[in-house]
Scaffold this motif. Structure first.
Motif, PDB file in Angstrom:
ATOM      1  N   PRO A  39       0.819  -1.213   0.000  1.00 17.07           N
ATOM      2  CA  PRO A  39       0.000   0.000   0.000  1.00 17.07           C
ATOM      3  C   PRO A  39       0.853   1.264   0.000  1.00 17.07           C
ATOM      4  N   ILE A  40       0.267   2.344  -0.517  1.00 17.23           N
ATOM      5  CA  ILE A  40       0.938   3.650  -0.536  1.00 17.23           C
ATOM      6  C   ILE A  40      -0.048   4.694  -0.049  1.00 17.23           C
ATOM      7  N   VAL A  41       0.463   5.729   0.631  1.00 15.27           N
ATOM      8  CA  VAL A  41      -0.432   6.751   1.172  1.00 15.27           C
ATOM      9  C   VAL A  41       0.295   8.093   1.294  1.00 15.27           C
ATOM     10  N   LEU A  42      -0.483   9.153   1.158  1.00 15.65           N
ATOM     11  CA  LEU A  42      -0.015  10.510   1.464  1.00 15.65           C
ATOM     12  C   LEU A  42      -0.062  10.676   2.972  1.00 15.65           C
ATOM     13  N   LEU A  43       0.988  11.245   3.551  1.00 16.88           N
ATOM     14  CA  LEU A  43       1.032  11.414   4.999  1.00 16.88           C
ATOM     15  C   LEU A  43       0.361  12.718   5.440  1.00 16.88           C
ATOM     16  N   LYS A  44      -0.226  12.673   6.609  1.00 18.46           N
ATOM     17  CA  LYS A  44      -1.048  13.791   7.091  1.00 18.46           C
ATOM     18  C   LYS A  44      -0.266  15.096   7.200  1.00 18.46           C
ATOM     19  N   ASP A  45       0.935  15.032   7.711  1.00 16.94           N
ATOM     20  CA  ASP A  45       1.743  16.240   7.893  1.00 16.94           C
ATOM     21  C   ASP A  45       2.783  16.405   6.800  1.00 16.94           C
ATOM     22  N   ALA A  46       2.445  15.957   5.592  1.00 15.32           N
ATOM     23  CA  ALA A  46       3.375  16.035   4.464  1.00 15.32           C
ATOM     24  C   ALA A  46       3.839  17.474   4.239  1.00 15.32           C
ATOM     25  N   PRO A  47       5.133  17.740   4.243  1.00 14.41           N
ATOM     26  CA  PRO A  47       5.629  19.101   3.983  1.00 14.41           C
ATOM     27  C   PRO A  47       5.326  19.591   2.571  1.00 14.41           C
ATOM     28  N   ASN A  48       5.160  18.667   1.622  1.00 14.92           N
ATOM     29  CA  ASN A  48       4.915  19.048   0.231  1.00 14.92           C
ATOM     30  C   ASN A  48       3.788  18.173  -0.326  1.00 14.92           C
ATOM     31  N   ALA A  49       2.584  18.383   0.197  1.00 20.45           N
ATOM     32  CA  ALA A  49       1.451  17.511  -0.129  1.00 20.45           C
ATOM     33  C   ALA A  49       1.094  17.529  -1.608  1.00 20.45           C
ATOM     34  N   GLY A  50       1.155  18.700  -2.249  1.00 16.44           N
ATOM     35  CA  GLY A  50       0.769  18.794  -3.652  1.00 16.44           C
ATOM     36  C   GLY A  50       1.648  17.937  -4.545  1.00 16.44           C
ATOM     37  N   ALA A  51       2.957  18.054  -4.392  1.00 14.20           N
ATOM     38  CA  ALA A  51       3.869  17.257  -5.203  1.00 14.20           C
ATOM     39  C   ALA A  51       3.819  15.789  -4.793  1.00 14.20           C
ATOM     40  N   ALA A  52       3.564  15.533  -3.513  1.00 13.24           N
ATOM     41  CA  ALA A  52       3.458  14.149  -3.048  1.00 13.24           C
ATOM     42  C   ALA A  52       2.286  13.442  -3.710  1.00 13.24           C
ATOM     43  N   GLU A  53       1.163  14.138  -3.830  1.00 13.00           N
ATOM     44  CA  GLU A  53      -0.005  13.564  -4.518  1.00 13.00           C
ATOM     45  C   GLU A  53       0.333  13.227  -5.967  1.00 13.00           C
ATOM     46  N   ALA A  54       1.090  14.119  -6.596  1.00 18.69           N
ATOM     47  CA  ALA A  54       1.470  13.890  -7.994  1.00 18.69           C
ATOM     48  C   ALA A  54       2.393  12.682  -8.119  1.00 18.69           C
ATOM     49  N   PHE A  55       3.291  12.495  -7.160  1.00 18.36           N
ATOM     50  CA  PHE A  55       4.167  11.325  -7.202  1.00 18.36           C
ATOM     51  C   PHE A  55       3.360  10.047  -7.010  1.00 18.36           C
ATOM     52  N   ILE A  56       2.439  10.039  -6.068  1.00 19.49           N
ATOM     53  CA  ILE A  56       1.581   8.867  -5.852  1.00 19.49           C
ATOM     54  C   ILE A  56       0.784   8.567  -7.113  1.00 19.49           C
ATOM     55  N   ALA A  57       0.307   9.613  -7.774  1.00 18.45           N
ATOM     56  CA  ALA A  57      -0.447   9.431  -9.009  1.00 18.45           C
ATOM     57  C   ALA A  57       0.416   8.767 -10.077  1.00 18.45           C
TER      58      ALA A  57
END
Length: 263
Positions: A226-244
């Motif tokens: 499994p993969i997930v975005l972390l709640k306190d991600a310092p760079n949530a926008g780019a993290a979402e793009a990487f997960i995508a």
């Protein structure tokens, strides 16, 4: 440790420009889709050691598609990575080698949404090239005098190996328990042990430095990743793009070429 060389690969035109943005939007987590302006800066990814080669390649592709971004990785045993996250280590993304280790993070409410399974992985016995000890079955690992390394039982590859042994009614005392699958593989590469139970992807990544021996008991111990975005991600926008990207057709292509199974 010798790993398969990675090469920078560019995204195909079909997933460039507008098509890429649509793909990222469709695959983004429940925290919300990221816009093109969000995809910048550094993305920190904590990922299971078995993902090292394929995620490194995807990181290079991500940086090529988004100039000015950088993907940094912390590869290791999923249990140790999860413990680091729950202790406050700064990270944007967590990719675990089992739902059990992912649950450490979700139970601590450190995930921004529901984890998504993106690949699966199956065990294989790694032996010294030429298989001088003639290891052919899981039971062969219990032969007196055979030196075997296993992942620690807390690590997904170790838990899966123990499940296979228990299911077959076998008892095995390894010469060492390793903290991640790459360490277990390295023991065979250095000929410090005769065999180790690792993932098929690790045998493939070793590029001839070890040989793989399949065993039927592994079919009952396939691990979901499994993969997930972390709640306190310092760079949530780019993290979402990487997960995508990881969950996209291009990401799946890289992962399946590395030997991973589709969910």
């Amino acid at each position: 440790m010798t790993t398969r060389p990675t090469h920078r690969r560019t995204l195909q035109p079909a997933v460039g420009g507008t098509a890429l943005l649509l793909a990222l939007s469709a695959c983004s987590s429940s925290a919300g889709a990221s816009s093109a302006g969000d995809v910048k800066g550094t993305v920190t990814v904590f990922a299971a050691a078995s993902l090292k080669e394929s995620f490194t390649e995807l990181g290079e592709e991500f940086e090529a598609a988004h100039p000015g971004t950088k993907v940094t990785f912390n590869f290791g045993g999923s249990d140790a990575l999860a413990a680091g996250i729950t202790s406050g280590a700064p990270a944007d993304v967590f990719a675990a080698a089992s739902p059990k280790t992912m649950q450490i993070v979700t139970d601590a409410k450190d995930a921004a949404g529901e984890p998504a399974t993106f690949v699966r992985n199956q065990l294989e016995i790694a032996v010294v090239p030429g298989n001088p000890e003639n290891v052919a079955t899981l039971e062969d690992l219990t032969e007196p005098g055979l030196k075997v390394a296993l992942c620690a039982k807390e690590v997904p590859c170790g838990a899966a190996a123990q499940k296979a042994l228990d299911g077959a009614g076998l008892r095995l005392t390894p010469v060492s328990y390793e903290q991640d699958v790459k360490s277990a593989l390295t023991k065979v590469q250095l000929k410090e042990v005769d065999a180790s139970v690792v993932y098929k992807t690790d045998v493939q990544a070793a590029a001839g430095k070890v040989e793989g021996v399949e065993f039927p008991e592994s079919a009952g111990t396939v691990n979901d990743y499994p993969i997930v975005l972390l709640k306190d991600a310092p760079n949530a926008g780019a993290a979402e793009a990487f997960i995508a990207l990881v969950r996209s057709g291009q990401g799946r292509k890289v992962l399946t070429e590395a030997g991973f199974l589709t969910p």
